[in-house]
Design an enzyme around this catalytic site. Structure first.
Site: not given
Length: 873
Positions: A534, A539, A725, A729, A873
């Site tokens: 993740h 990110h 993602h 997520n 997010i």
């Protein structure tokens, strides 16, 4: 309202006719325009009166908002042949158009037409007001000889005294650098120089600077040695992708560590203003709720559990979190919360019962239909293919499983699982036959964790490095055969691992031990998921692309227009993460087993990150779960046919790549054009050498020398930011919102026969299980966090969508994008059809949770589906 402003100005100036300042000279040739913007005071209602009055005073004093058109055809000899500037025109009716609710306002602007301007290619805007505003668009109607000209802006414009250079926006055209009209070329270059900054000073909210920094702001050594953390990035020991620079001063204790904002200022950490969340996302409680987890919920829970034992006694106790909530006995708690969190946020998180707070949690999907199916071996295996972390499982190609750890440093780390332990579960096959027939698979967290395990286990964590071997059955499901749990040798790492192997059992203490073995494997997978699959692999790795794109590619550049939607909100959510989630003592260290070593461990794993292998087909082939097959739809054949993440992912990957190829081929009709695009070459060079600078010497970086390499690279970037993602997520709360299914911490080792812990396991296996995994406080804190991170905001923009329909004026790319959107609609229908087909056992599974994590669209909220364009997010 206007009369009030006039009276104020009259009182200040003694002028009985301040309104005369608004008069303008009449001309015959004019071009009318329409400016759409959002006022700061509309977005920040608490500041309405002060901002509105001050802006009104500025307006009446003649300090207005002016716009000047820039010619794209005629240069000004007195200004280095830069595009000729038209006369200033001013927004009209500022005082009479007042919105009391959040929304856009359209203003008229009238330009005195100058034939020497010809086709406007840009405009300069100067804000002489007190406060900033969000500029959406400028549209010119009936430009002589050219018709309608549209400018997409989507940017905050601060008062002019905040800028060293005037703000400039280009018309909604697309030009490669060498095709830029001469009068605009210098403006194009100057705008990029402004965005790069000079690398000095602390950056302020109005700065528009994109620059690089190491992850040197996670620790807080001034607070004590327990809060010191190594700098990630810039060294061979701790390599890491770069993050956005803030320029804050160093700490007093360590000059290499950047000082941190106070927690109460956690929303004000610098990112370029246009990278901040929009007002709808803020009002959707996201940032405030992240803040509340760190500042309000965590202290309240800690206070609560100082008074009551922090343990669940049974699975029924855990279910009460969702069926009734948890009562917080401190009566002052809600009053404190009300001061910190907006009312609508409060309603989302809390209910009230007799004046006491009740922390509410939605029912996670994994237990919504069946409260116990999560415990089955079939579901345990299925979630490796269709759960929240379906990106690690690989085919076992040698037996016993080997290790890549250096034997000089770590001794013998080869698995101790034997053929005899697993052959009775191979449906009549030998181990060699099962490997030959591609029927053995492994979830292997051994090598990633073993080097850190000794240090991790000095904290409150007590866990193992795990290997889980599984067998692919005829019906397409995975059956776990054995779980190996390993510890470093007590007398030294160089002596190898000390391992125990556990095999499936259903009844008695053996069954309870098997359940614990699965829990330890799940703990490993949960930590690896959160830190690597993740945060690191989506990110962290995407932020350098955001920075490099804004520094090196003009808004006029086709690749900027292609990629920009896939960077929305990424820098902001990463900055918030560094402030309150992944920092020393933050929520992640409190709730995930590597604790203080969490981010350091992710840095070590980054050493193995390879950009081309982030392409889904390359990843599947590397993990051995697919092989190349030119006769197959996507050029490869899955060795687990019923692999929902891979099946849906290949559809999404293929559609993205087709769209990117169609788009890039319109602007780049030859490899030579790619090679001669100086902005593109600078972008890629900086991305490799600066953004991922710790890997700049790796031979695997693609050369930006062909259309094919450009298409593949852009496809990978979009895949990471959107579908990858989404896959790792938005399943967090549906699967891990019920912590027994995805525990994040283990607090004691496997009980040994003859010990009190072993007897307790025999007497009360549920309680022993719950006392081994994540404690009650960490459970509540952890699920508070992942509930927030699993939600879509109401203003989310999904794959195949754009927030502005006129994002380009080129018809061929617009048609290609429409084709892309329609292909995604077909994929949505296909996903739903497959989920309803009982042949595919892994798409719904024993828990009856359909696989929708790669279903492209969604409504807002906690849906377990939807692919946002970006890591938002």
């Amino acid at each position: 309202m206007e009369k009030v402003f006039h009276n104020i100005v009259d009182a200040i100036t003694g002028n009985d006719n301040a309104g005369g300042l608004l008069s303008s000279k009449k001309t015959t040739a004019r071009v009318e325009g329409r400016v759409v913007l959002m006022k700061k005071n509309v977005l920040d209602f608490n500041d309405f009166i002060g901002t509105e009055v001050l802006d009104g005073i500025h307006e009446l004093l003649g300090q207005r908002i002016s716009l000047r058109l820039v010619s794209s055809v005629n240069g000004d000899p007195e200004n280095g042949l830069k595009g000729k500037l038209g006369k200033p025109a001013y927004l009209e009716e500022w005082l009479t158009k007042v919105n009391l609710v959040a929304g856009e306002t359209a203003y008229k602007v009238t330009f005195d037409w100058d034939e020497e301007i010809g086709l406007p290619g840009a405009f300069v805007i100067k804000n002489e007001h007190h406060s900033q505003f969000y500029l959406r668009t400028l549209t010119l109607e009936d430009v002589p000889g050219h018709g309608r000209v549209h400018f997409v802006c989507n940017s905050w414009v601060y008062p002019a005294d905040k800028y060293k250079e005037d703000r400039l926006f280009f018309a909604n055209k697309t030009y490669l650098p060498g095709q830029t009209p001469g009068p605009l070329a210098m403006y194009r270059e100057e705008e990029l120089i402004n965005l790069r900054g000079d690398g000095t000073g602390e950056l302020k909210e109005w700065d528009r600077v994109y620059d690089y920094a190491f992850y040197n702001d996670l620790g807080n050594p001034d607070k004590g040695s327990d809060y010191a953390r190594p700098v990630l990035g810039g060294s061979a020991q701790y390599p890491y992708p770069r993050r956005g620079r803030t320029g804050r001063a160093p700490t007093k204790t360590d000059p290499n560590t950047e000082s941190r904002e106070p927690l109460l200022m956690s929303l004000d950490i610098y990112v370029p203003r246009d990278e901040r969340f929009g007002h709808l996302k803020m009002s959707d409680f996201l940032a405030y709720s992240l803040k509340s987890v760190a500042q309000i919920i965590q202290p309240a829970l800690e206070s609560t559990f100082d008074e009551t034992p922090g343990e669940f006694d049974s699975f029924e106790d855990v279910l009460k979190l969702y069926e009734g909530g948890i009562k917080l006995p401190d009566n002052s708690f809600l009053e404190t919360v009300k001061k910190e969190i907006p009312l609508e946020t409060l309603k989302e998180i809390f209910a009230s019962d007799g004046g006491e707070g009740i922390l509410k949690y939605p029912m996670p999907q994994v237990i919504k239909e069946d409260k116990s199916a999560w415990r089955t071996d079939k579901e345990f295996g299925r979630e490796m293919l269709a759960g929240v972390n379906p990106v690690v499982i690989r085919r076992l190609q040698e037996f016993p499983p080997a290790s890549s750890l250096d034997p000089k440093e770590y001794g013998n780390q080869t698995s101790t699982i034997t053929k005899e332990q697993i052959e009775n579960g191979l449906d009549g096959l030998t181990v060699d036959e099962a490997i030959e027939k591609n029927r053995l698979f492994i979830l292997d967290h051994h090598d990633a964790l073993m080097p850190y395990l000794r240090r991790i286990n000095t904290t409150s964590t007590k866990t193992y490095a795990s290997r889980t071997v599984l067998f692919l059955k005829e019906d397409g499901t995975l059956k776990p055969l054995a779980i190996e749990l390993s510890l470093p040798h007590p007398e030294g790492d160089q002596l190898g691992a000390v391992s125990k192997v556990f095999t499936p059992a259903r009844e008695g203490v053996a069954g309870s031990i098997w359940e614990l073995a699965k829990a330890y494997a799940a703990v490993n997978d949960s930590g690896y998921h959160q830190l690597i699959s993740h945060f690191l692999n989506t990110h962290a790795v995407i932020e350098p692309f955001v920075i490099a794109t804004n520094r090196q590619l003009s808004t006029l550049h086709p690749i900027y227009k292609l990629l920009h939607p896939h960077f929305r909100d990424t820098m902001n959510i990463n900055a918030l993460a560094r402030q309150i989630l992944i920092n020393a003592g933050g929520v992640l260290e409190s709730t995930v087993f590597p604790a203080k070593y969490a981010m350091e461990l992710s840095s070590v794993v980054y050493k193995d990150w390879v950009f081309p292998e982030q392409a889904l087909p390359a990843d599947l082939i590397k993990r051995g779960v697919a092989v190349e097959d030119k006769n197959s739809t996507h050029g490869l054949r899955l060795l687990i046919e019923d692999y929902p993440y891979a099946v849906d992912g290949l559809e999404i990957w293929s559609s993205i790549k087709t769209w990117v190829k169609d788009y890039c081929s319109f602007y780049y009709t030859s490899d030579e054009i790619v090679q001669k695009d100086r902005e593109l070459q600078s972008w890629w060079k900086e991305l490799v050498e600066e953004g991922h600078g710790d890997k700049k010497n790796e031979p695997w970086w693609p050369k930006m020398d062909s259309v094919q390499n450009l298409v593949e690279s852009c496809t990978i970037i979009i895949w990471i930011a959107s579908a990858l993602h989404a896959a790792v997520n938005f399943g967090q709360y549906p699967y891990a919102g019920y912590l027994p299914n995805r525990p994040t911490i283990s607090r004691r080792f496997m009980p040994e026969e003859g010990t009190p812990e072993y007897e307790k396991l025999k007497e009360d296996p549920e309680k022993a299980f719950l006392e081994t995994i994540t404690a009650e406080l960490q459970t509540l804190l952890g699920i508070s966090l992942i509930e927030l991170l699993s939600r879509h905001s109401t203003d989310e923009v999904y794959l195949g969508q754009r927030d502005m329909p006129e994002w380009t004026t080129d018809s061929v790319p617009l048609q290609a994008f429409e084709k892309f959107a329609k292909k995604l609609e077909v994929i949505e229908e296909k996903i739903m059809t497959m989920n309803g087909d009982t042949r595919w056992k892994n798409r719904v599974g024993p828990v009856k949770v359909p696989y929708t994590l790669l279903y492209p669209t969604s409504e807002g909220g906690l849906t377990g589906k939807g692919i946002p364009n970006s890591v938002s997010i």
